[in-house]
Design a protein around this motif. Structure first.
Motif, PDB file in Angstrom:
ATOM      1  N   ILE A 219      -5.855  -1.039   6.816  1.00 43.64           N
ATOM      2  CA  ILE A 219      -5.071  -1.569   5.696  1.00 43.64           C
ATOM      3  C   ILE A 219      -5.061  -0.567   4.543  1.00 43.64           C
ATOM      4  N   ALA A 220      -6.228   0.032   4.248  1.00 36.33           N
ATOM      5  CA  ALA A 220      -6.317   1.018   3.169  1.00 36.33           C
ATOM      6  C   ALA A 220      -5.406   2.211   3.449  1.00 36.33           C
ATOM      7  N   GLN A 221      -5.374   2.663   4.679  1.00 32.61           N
ATOM      8  CA  GLN A 221      -4.528   3.803   5.056  1.00 32.61           C
ATOM      9  C   GLN A 221      -3.060   3.471   4.821  1.00 32.61           C
ATOM     10  N   ARG A 222      -2.656   2.284   5.194  1.00 33.89           N
ATOM     11  CA  ARG A 222      -1.262   1.866   4.984  1.00 33.89           C
ATOM     12  C   ARG A 222      -0.956   1.762   3.497  1.00 33.89           C
ATOM     13  N   GLY A 223      -1.928   1.268   2.729  1.00 33.18           N
ATOM     14  CA  GLY A 223      -1.761   1.194   1.278  1.00 33.18           C
ATOM     15  C   GLY A 223      -1.560   2.577   0.677  1.00 33.18           C
ATOM     16  N   ARG A 224      -2.338   3.561   1.154  1.00 33.91           N
ATOM     17  CA  ARG A 224      -2.186   4.944   0.680  1.00 33.91           C
ATOM     18  C   ARG A 224      -0.783   5.461   0.999  1.00 33.91           C
ATOM     19  N   MET A 225      -0.286   5.127   2.195  1.00 36.81           N
ATOM     20  CA  MET A 225       1.060   5.558   2.568  1.00 36.81           C
ATOM     21  C   MET A 225       2.090   5.034   1.577  1.00 36.81           C
ATOM     22  N   ILE A 226       1.981   3.769   1.237  1.00 38.85           N
ATOM     23  CA  ILE A 226       2.955   3.157   0.333  1.00 38.85           C
ATOM     24  C   ILE A 226       2.852   3.774  -1.055  1.00 38.85           C
ATOM     25  N   LEU A 227       1.631   4.008  -1.527  1.00 40.49           N
ATOM     26  CA  LEU A 227       1.462   4.629  -2.840  1.00 40.49           C
ATOM     27  C   LEU A 227       2.092   6.028  -2.865  1.00 40.49           C
ATOM     28  N   LEU A 228       1.907   6.786  -1.806  1.00 41.84           N
ATOM     29  CA  LEU A 228       2.490   8.132  -1.747  1.00 41.84           C
ATOM     30  C   LEU A 228       4.009   8.091  -1.625  1.00 41.84           C
ATOM     31  N   THR A 229       4.548   7.093  -0.911  1.00 37.73           N
ATOM     32  CA  THR A 229       6.012   6.984  -0.825  1.00 37.73           C
ATOM     33  C   THR A 229       6.590   6.676  -2.196  1.00 37.73           C
ATOM     34  N   ALA A 230       5.878   5.872  -2.973  1.00 42.89           N
ATOM     35  CA  ALA A 230       6.353   5.523  -4.312  1.00 42.89           C
ATOM     36  C   ALA A 230       6.318   6.730  -5.251  1.00 42.89           C
ATOM     37  N   GLN A 231       5.457   7.711  -4.955  1.00 46.43           N
ATOM     38  CA  GLN A 231       5.392   8.939  -5.761  1.00 46.43           C
ATOM     39  C   GLN A 231       6.524   9.902  -5.401  1.00 46.43           C
ATOM     40  N   GLY A 232       7.311   9.548  -4.389  1.00 44.15           N
ATOM     41  CA  GLY A 232       8.465  10.361  -4.028  1.00 44.15           C
ATOM     42  C   GLY A 232       8.219  11.352  -2.911  1.00 44.15           C
TER      43      GLY A 232
END
Length: 157
Positions: free
Chosen positions: A32-45
């Protein structure tokens, strides 16, 4: 050769805060944490390739979770929490026909010494026959009984 630009992910302030807290929390499962990191990085562009390299996952995995997140954004966090959004969807398949009680009875039976049988330990065939003979279950194949014995846990538990 460059492909199309990935879909843009914009996080609300609440989503951003909850994702960051989830990723930093010690009790969060790593998947779950790994997926959360993915989403945070996608939001950074960042694009899918950059995220995949940074997190050491496949580009397809990043693409999959980016698109899932975009699909979830139509709903509010009050409807579905961050963890619900980042969890796996149920897989298709036939529901188990063996109840938790039947499984426990099978495990209890497997722990007993075989009586009235000229065997030293239970086999899949022996346990299946005994369960049907005792009326614990109407039918179970020897192969399925053997799989359950080897697994040691039920999908129900």
């Amino acid at each position: 050769m460059r492909g199309p630009k990935p879909a843009v992910v914009e996080l609300s302030e609440r989503e951003q805060v909850e994702l960051e807290a989830l990723v930093c929390r010690h009790g969060t499962p790593q998947q779950i944490a790994q997926r959360g990191r993915m989403i945070l990085l996608t939001a950074q562009g960042q694009n899918n390739g950059q995220i995949a390299r940074e997190l050491r996952v496949s580009v397809d995995t990043v693409r999959c979770w980016r698109m899932r997140w975009i699909g979830w954004q139509r709903l509010t966090l009050d409807d579905f929490s961050i963890i619900e959004r980042l969890s796996d969807t149920p897989r298709p398949g036939r529901p188990s026909q063996i109840t938790a009680e039947q499984f426990c009875q099978m495990m209890t039976l497997a722990c007993e010494q075989p009586k009235e049988r000229p065997i030293s330990h239970w086999t899949g065939r022996g346990i299946a026959e005994e369960m049907m003979q005792r009326g614990i279950i109407k039918y179970i194949s020897p192969r399925h009984a053997s799989r359950l014995l080897k697994k040691g846990t039920s999908n129900l538990i």
